[in-house]
Design an enzyme around this catalytic site. Structure first.
Site, short mmCIF file in Angstrom:
data_model
loop_
_atom_site.label_atom_id
_atom_site.label_comp_id
_atom_site.label_asym_id
_atom_site.label_seq_id
_atom_site.Cartn_x
_atom_site.Cartn_y
_atom_site.Cartn_z
N HIS A 47 1.04 -0.99 0.18
CA HIS A 47 0.05 -0.34 -0.08
C HIS A 47 0.47 1.46 -0.14
O HIS A 47 2.19 0.90 0.97
CB HIS A 47 -0.83 -0.08 1.10
CG HIS A 47 -0.01 0.09 2.24
ND1 HIS A 47 0.54 -0.81 2.95
CD2 HIS A 47 -0.02 1.20 3.30
CE1 HIS A 47 1.72 0.11 4.02
NE2 HIS A 47 0.85 1.03 4.24
N ASP A 76 0.61 5.14 2.25
CA ASP A 76 0.61 5.66 3.21
C ASP A 76 -0.93 6.80 2.43
O ASP A 76 0.06 7.88 1.26
CB ASP A 76 0.89 6.21 3.99
CG ASP A 76 1.79 4.83 4.66
OD1 ASP A 76 1.17 4.19 4.80
OD2 ASP A 76 2.38 5.35 5.76
N HIS A 82 4.53 0.05 0.10
CA HIS A 82 5.46 -0.67 1.19
C HIS A 82 4.69 -1.53 1.37
O HIS A 82 3.34 -1.41 1.40
CB HIS A 82 6.51 -0.01 2.01
CG HIS A 82 5.14 1.49 2.94
ND1 HIS A 82 4.50 1.86 2.40
CD2 HIS A 82 4.20 1.34 3.41
CE1 HIS A 82 3.47 2.87 3.59
NE2 HIS A 82 3.42 2.32 4.50
N ARG A 136 6.39 -8.64 15.78
CA ARG A 136 6.90 -7.72 15.56
C ARG A 136 5.54 -6.35 16.22
O ARG A 136 4.54 -5.97 15.93
CB ARG A 136 7.00 -7.35 14.10
CG ARG A 136 7.81 -5.69 13.65
CD ARG A 136 7.79 -5.91 11.88
NE ARG A 136 8.98 -4.51 11.81
CZ ARG A 136 7.59 -3.75 11.00
NH1 ARG A 136 6.06 -3.89 10.73
NH2 ARG A 136 8.46 -2.54 10.62
#
Length: 354
Positions: free
Chosen positions: A232, A234, A288, A298
């Site tokens: 995607h 941002d 990204h 994570r």
């Protein structure tokens, strides 16, 4: 702290909820995406020392600003050190974030989780309408408007139990300092465009329009089939990310997926769609993703610099690549595309066709 302990009750029910997707698509591993090639290389992002803006000579200050603008053009991503956010705040942020995500899943999805006084729907997980496994994100998040953070006054915090009080204070400290950093970087990026008018950002990107997102990516037994976070861009102006050292962030550079090496001293900054449109394509909003990990969880926290919904986004100069649009219109189009197609289409919807 053993961050992998007692996860079973806290993990969202991914496999149960999306079992039909797994049954339908479990034949093939995740080997490609619609955005680029499968080539993956590991790289350090451009590293910029912001200490030069304070302690450097006039020449060093200008070199630092130029490096920020060049990285925003060429990579759309860079990392910063000596950024002004203390190691203590960052370590406390990680510790408190782990605590809240350790809460049972059924408790996290309650609107009043841990009495945090967050807006309804702040807790999110998975993907809203995935049509296939590549559109499923194996992650969970607390999406917190800055108004929820800024309105957490000392009286409210004092009335919380100690666990919640520590979380509220830590999130508020982190949010205030990272928002100051975002404003500083935005001013530099505007200046390096040769544009002296800063009032757009001062008038439209206010504390009550921005938000913080605490992310957790649980270990994923289906890691070869799904992403931690699907590819995607941002939808904001600027994103500042604090992440742990597990790794998994990847971005597209020159038609290849670049795996970002974690740097314990750095924050990651990336350009969003609105800055690409406002800069008329000078700064680059880059695709990204986060890859899933079969063993390790994570954690990351992202700050998103956003305008009000009625803010009009248009190029700072003509001729413009993109037509004028409001941020509210942009968000509505993104939501509509995700609902219909399972993924975001983004800025290409707003190109001016010649």
């Amino acid at each position: 702290m053993d961050r992998n302990a007692n996860r079973s009750s806290s993990d969202p029910p991914f496999e149960e909820t999306y079992k039909n997707l797994f049954l339908k698509h479990s034949i093939k591993p995740l080997i490609t995406t619609p955005t680029t090639t499968t080539t993956i290389e590991e790289h350090d992002l451009p590293l910029i020392d912001l200490g030069q803006l304070v302690a450097g000579t006039a020449k060093e200050r200008e070199q630092c600003k130029t490096a920020i603008a060049e990285a925003s053009r060429e990579w759309g991503f860079f990392q910063v050190v000596n950024h002004g956010i203390s190691r203590h705040i960052l370590e406390e942020m990680t510790k408190e974030q782990v605590k809240v995500f350790r809460e049972p899943f059924n408790k996290k999805k309650e609107d009043n989780c841990m009495n945090l006084r967050l807006s309804p729907g702040s807790y999110r997980w998975g993907s809203p309408t995935p049509n296939c496994l590549t559109q499923l994100s194996w992650s969970e998040a607390f999406h917190i408007p800055m108004t929820d953070i800024c309105n957490t006054g000392s009286t409210n915090i004092d009335n919380c139990n100690p666990q919640v009080s520590n979380l509220c204070l830590t999130v508020k400290q982190f949010a205030i300092t990272v928002s100051e950093l975002a404003n500083k970087l935005t001013n530099i990026l505007v200046e390096k465009l040769g544009h002296e008018e800063l009032t757009f950002f001062e008038d439209n990107c206010l504390p009550n329009t921005c938000y913080l997102r605490m992310n957790r990516y649980p270990p994923c037994p289906k890691y070869s089939h799904v992403f931690g976070l699907m590819p995607h861009t941002d939808s904001d102006f600027l994103t500042i990310l604090y992440q742990d050292q597990v790794g998994g962030l990847q971005l597209v550079k020159d038609g290849k997926w670049i795996s970002v090496k974690p740097n314990p001293e750095a924050l990651i900054v990336n350009i969003g769609d609105l800055f690409q449109a406002w800069s008329n394509g000078v700064y680059n909003s880059v695709v990204h993703r986060v890859v899933a990990n079969p063993r390790l969880e994570r954690f990351s926290t992202a700050y998103f610099l956003c305008p009000s919904g009625d803010a009009i986004i248009q190029s700072f100069k003509e001729p413009s690549i993109y037509r004028k649009f409001s941020f509210g219109e942009y968000r509505q189009q993104v939501q509509q595309d995700v609902k219909e197609y399972g993924y975001k289409i983004g800025l290409s919807r707003f190109l001016i066709c010649n």
